[in-house]
Scaffold this active site. Structure first.
Site, PDB file in Angstrom:
ATOM      1  N   THR A  17      -1.773  -7.679  -0.862  1.00 58.33           N
ATOM      2  CA  THR A  17      -0.352  -7.329  -0.675  1.00 58.33           C
ATOM      3  C   THR A  17       0.324  -8.540  -0.035  1.00 58.33           C
ATOM      4  OG1 THR A  17      -0.588  -6.533   1.588  1.00 58.33           O
ATOM      5  CG2 THR A  17      -0.988  -4.908  -0.161  1.00 58.33           C
TER       6      THR A  17
ATOM      7  N   ILE B  10      -6.776  -6.101   1.230  1.00 59.42           N
ATOM      8  CA  ILE B  10      -6.068  -5.592   0.060  1.00 59.42           C
ATOM      9  C   ILE B  10      -4.970  -6.602  -0.299  1.00 59.42           C
ATOM     10  CG2 ILE B  10      -4.694  -3.664  -0.855  1.00 59.42           C
ATOM     11  CD1 ILE B  10      -7.574  -2.831  -0.062  1.00 59.42           C
TER      12      ILE B  10
ATOM     13  N   SER C 154      -7.389   0.633   9.526  1.00 66.53           N
ATOM     14  CA  SER C 154      -7.890  -0.603   8.889  1.00 66.53           C
ATOM     15  C   SER C 154      -9.361  -0.756   9.231  1.00 66.53           C
ATOM     16  CB  SER C 154      -7.126  -1.817   9.437  1.00 66.53           C
ATOM     17  OG  SER C 154      -7.717  -3.015   8.976  1.00 66.53           O
TER      18      SER C 154
ATOM     19  N   LYS D 106      -5.265  -0.943  15.459  1.00 72.36           N
ATOM     20  CA  LYS D 106      -5.897  -0.132  14.414  1.00 72.36           C
ATOM     21  C   LYS D 106      -7.045   0.724  14.978  1.00 72.36           C
ATOM     22  CE  LYS D 106      -3.207  -1.376  11.047  1.00 72.36           C
ATOM     23  NZ  LYS D 106      -2.289  -0.410  10.402  1.00 72.36           N
TER      24      LYS D 106
ATOM     25  N   ILE E  91       0.834  -1.210   0.000  1.00 69.37           N
ATOM     26  CA  ILE E  91       0.000   0.000   0.000  1.00 69.37           C
ATOM     27  C   ILE E  91       0.868   1.261   0.000  1.00 69.37           C
ATOM     28  CG2 ILE E  91      -1.629   1.314   1.429  1.00 69.37           C
ATOM     29  CD1 ILE E  91      -2.764  -1.500   2.315  1.00 69.37           C
TER      30      ILE E  91
ATOM     31  N   TYR F 153      -3.677  -6.761  16.557  1.00 70.84           N
ATOM     32  CA  TYR F 153      -3.790  -5.943  15.344  1.00 70.84           C
ATOM     33  C   TYR F 153      -5.051  -5.080  15.406  1.00 70.84           C
ATOM     34  CZ  TYR F 153      -3.915  -4.815  10.320  1.00 70.84           C
ATOM     35  OH  TYR F 153      -3.950  -4.154   9.105  1.00 70.84           O
TER      36      TYR F 153
ATOM     37  N   ASN G 280       2.171   4.697   7.457  1.00 65.27           N
ATOM     38  CA  ASN G 280       1.517   3.508   6.879  1.00 65.27           C
ATOM     39  C   ASN G 280       2.158   2.184   7.286  1.00 65.27           C
ATOM     40  OD1 ASN G 280       0.142   2.002   4.453  1.00 65.27           O
ATOM     41  ND2 ASN G 280       2.358   1.812   4.102  1.00 65.27           N
TER      42      ASN G 280
HETATM   43  P1  NAD Z   1       3.251  -4.972   3.608  1.00 64.23           P
HETATM   44  O1  NAD Z   1       3.653  -6.022   4.566  1.00 64.23           O
HETATM   45  O2  NAD Z   1       3.242  -5.269   2.147  1.00 64.23           O
HETATM   46  O3  NAD Z   1       4.150  -3.648   3.813  1.00 64.23           O
HETATM   47  C1  NAD Z   1       4.475  -3.177   5.088  1.00 64.23           C
HETATM   48  C2  NAD Z   1       5.741  -2.354   4.988  1.00 64.23           C
HETATM   49  O4  NAD Z   1       6.025  -1.830   6.307  1.00 64.23           O
HETATM   50  C3  NAD Z   1       6.961  -3.176   4.558  1.00 64.23           C
HETATM   51  O5  NAD Z   1       7.658  -2.503   3.530  1.00 64.23           O
HETATM   52  C4  NAD Z   1       7.792  -3.267   5.842  1.00 64.23           C
HETATM   53  O6  NAD Z   1       9.204  -3.382   5.619  1.00 64.23           O
HETATM   54  C5  NAD Z   1       7.432  -1.965   6.537  1.00 64.23           C
HETATM   55  N1  NAD Z   1       7.694  -1.996   7.980  1.00 64.23           N
HETATM   56  C6  NAD Z   1       7.439  -2.999   8.859  1.00 64.23           C
HETATM   57  N2  NAD Z   1       7.887  -2.679  10.080  1.00 64.23           N
HETATM   58  C7  NAD Z   1       8.425  -1.433   9.995  1.00 64.23           C
HETATM   59  C8  NAD Z   1       9.045  -0.562  10.930  1.00 64.23           C
HETATM   60  N3  NAD Z   1       9.230  -0.920  12.209  1.00 64.23           N
HETATM   61  N4  NAD Z   1       9.480   0.643  10.503  1.00 64.23           N
HETATM   62  C9  NAD Z   1       9.332   0.984   9.200  1.00 64.23           C
HETATM   63  N5  NAD Z   1       8.763   0.205   8.263  1.00 64.23           N
HETATM   64  C10 NAD Z   1       8.314  -0.997   8.661  1.00 64.23           C
HETATM   65  O7  NAD Z   1       1.815  -4.528   4.107  1.00 64.23           O
HETATM   66  P2  NAD Z   1       0.649  -3.643   3.446  1.00 64.23           P
HETATM   67  O8  NAD Z   1      -0.488  -4.558   3.203  1.00 64.23           O
HETATM   68  O9  NAD Z   1       1.160  -2.768   2.347  1.00 64.23           O
HETATM   69  O10 NAD Z   1       0.260  -2.774   4.720  1.00 64.23           O
HETATM   70  C11 NAD Z   1       0.505  -1.397   4.834  1.00 64.23           C
HETATM   71  C12 NAD Z   1      -0.390  -0.867   5.932  1.00 64.23           C
HETATM   72  O11 NAD Z   1      -1.748  -1.101   5.574  1.00 64.23           O
HETATM   73  C13 NAD Z   1      -0.200  -1.543   7.290  1.00 64.23           C
HETATM   74  O12 NAD Z   1      -0.334  -0.577   8.314  1.00 64.23           O
HETATM   75  C14 NAD Z   1      -1.355  -2.526   7.347  1.00 64.23           C
HETATM   76  O13 NAD Z   1      -1.712  -2.846   8.670  1.00 64.23           O
HETATM   77  C15 NAD Z   1      -2.420  -1.727   6.645  1.00 64.23           C
HETATM   78  N6  NAD Z   1      -3.532  -2.494   6.122  1.00 64.23           N
HETATM   79  C16 NAD Z   1      -3.332  -3.495   5.238  1.00 64.23           C
HETATM   80  C17 NAD Z   1      -4.426  -4.205   4.762  1.00 64.23           C
HETATM   81  C18 NAD Z   1      -4.274  -5.322   3.779  1.00 64.23           C
HETATM   82  O14 NAD Z   1      -5.264  -6.046   3.575  1.00 64.23           O
HETATM   83  N7  NAD Z   1      -3.121  -5.501   3.143  1.00 64.23           N
HETATM   84  C19 NAD Z   1      -5.717  -3.859   5.193  1.00 64.23           C
HETATM   85  C20 NAD Z   1      -5.884  -2.823   6.085  1.00 64.23           C
HETATM   86  C21 NAD Z   1      -4.786  -2.138   6.553  1.00 64.23           C
END
Ligand code: NAD
Length: 252
Positions: free
Chosen positions: A194, A192, A144, A163, A20, A159, A92
């Protein structure tokens, strides 16, 4: 007026290396912003920044651990050092650990809270201090739908709690920082596609799609316009809001 323009603005995106964050960083850059890709995984962040530069966009990578106050402050300061100001912070970065509450270790509980909630606070605070001095800015946090509802079948209480915390932290900062012209909003995505979701067991993924009225997961790109909107001057009266983008998951 170009409603979606971020021309002249600078931004950082935590967790910007992939998923994201990467999609939003690219979308903000395509809308005119210069974007710092801030991630704990510096190799992946470098690769993402390079991809954006190859598209003719302005980006650089910086290592940041959002759980470390000094790292958060140094990252925000690096944006100002490079580009002279910080207009947009997209907080994020996040992780999920699926452990039943009765089995969860303190370390697991703390790790998720540290990254997902404390991390959002620390990078918001780092950005807010700069934005107050420069007369304003826009902070966007990734919450989220899990901050609104309890997901099934996976056990993810830490989690969900993190959120829900992000949503009310967002509103709290919006109220506290409104006098400084700093807007603070969140997005609440549903499922989403990912690494975070696609690495989950297949049977969970099937269940998630069944539970979603649209019958599928969203893509990171389907969140980008909301982030660009919140970052832009078009959203000048939008603060303390949470935009749910979940294929109607939370409607039923
Ligand atoms: P992802 O795992 O693809 O990416 C997460 C990124 O965060 C990675 O690049 C990782 O290296 C980085 N990260 C992890 N720990 C870190 C830290 N301590 N400091 C800096 N960077 C750090 O996940 P995503 O799906 O792209 O999620 C992004 C955000 O969206 C998150 O907050 C997640 O909770 C939220 N989210 C995701 C979904 C989904 O369905 N994918 C739904 C709702 C919310």
């Amino acid at each position: 007026m170009n409603y979606a323009s971020l021309e002249g603005k600078t931004a950082f995106v935590t967790g910007g290396a992939r998923g994201i964050g990467k999609a939003a960083a690219r979308g903000m850059a395509l809308s005119g912003a210069r974007v710092a890709i801030a991630d704990i995984d510096i190799a992946a962040a470098e690769a993402t920044a390079e991809e954006l530069r190859e598209e003719g966009l302005e980006a650089f990578a910086i290592q940041c651990d959002v759980t470390d106050p000094q790292s958060a402050a140094d990252m925000a300061a690096a944006v100002v050092k490079k580009w002279g100001r910080l207009d947009i912070a997209f907080n994020n970065a996040g992780i999920c650990i699926n452990t039943p509450a009765l089995d969860m270790t303190y370390a697991e509980w703390k790790k998720v809270l540290d990254i997902n909630l404390t991390g959002v606070f620390l990078t918001s605070q780092a950005a807010g201090r700069i934005m107050k001095e420069q007369g304003g800015g826009s902070i966007i946090n990734t919450a989220s739908m899990s901050g609104h509802i309890v997901n099934i079948p996976q056990p993810q209480c830490t989690y969900n709690a993190s959120k829900a915390g992000v949503i009310l932290l967002t509103k709290s900062l919006a109220v506290e920082w409104a006098p400084y012209h700093i807007r603070v909003n969140s997005i609440s995505p549903g499922y989403i596609a990912t690494d975070m979701t696609l690495s989950a067991p297949q049977e969970w993924q099937v269940r998630w799609k069944d539970l979603t009225p649209t019958g599928r997961m969203g893509t990171p790109e389907e969140l980008v316009s909301a982030v660009v909107y919140l970052a832009s001057d078009s959203a000048s009266y939008t603060t303390g809001s949470d935009i749910v983008i979940d294929g109607a998951f939370t409607c039923i």
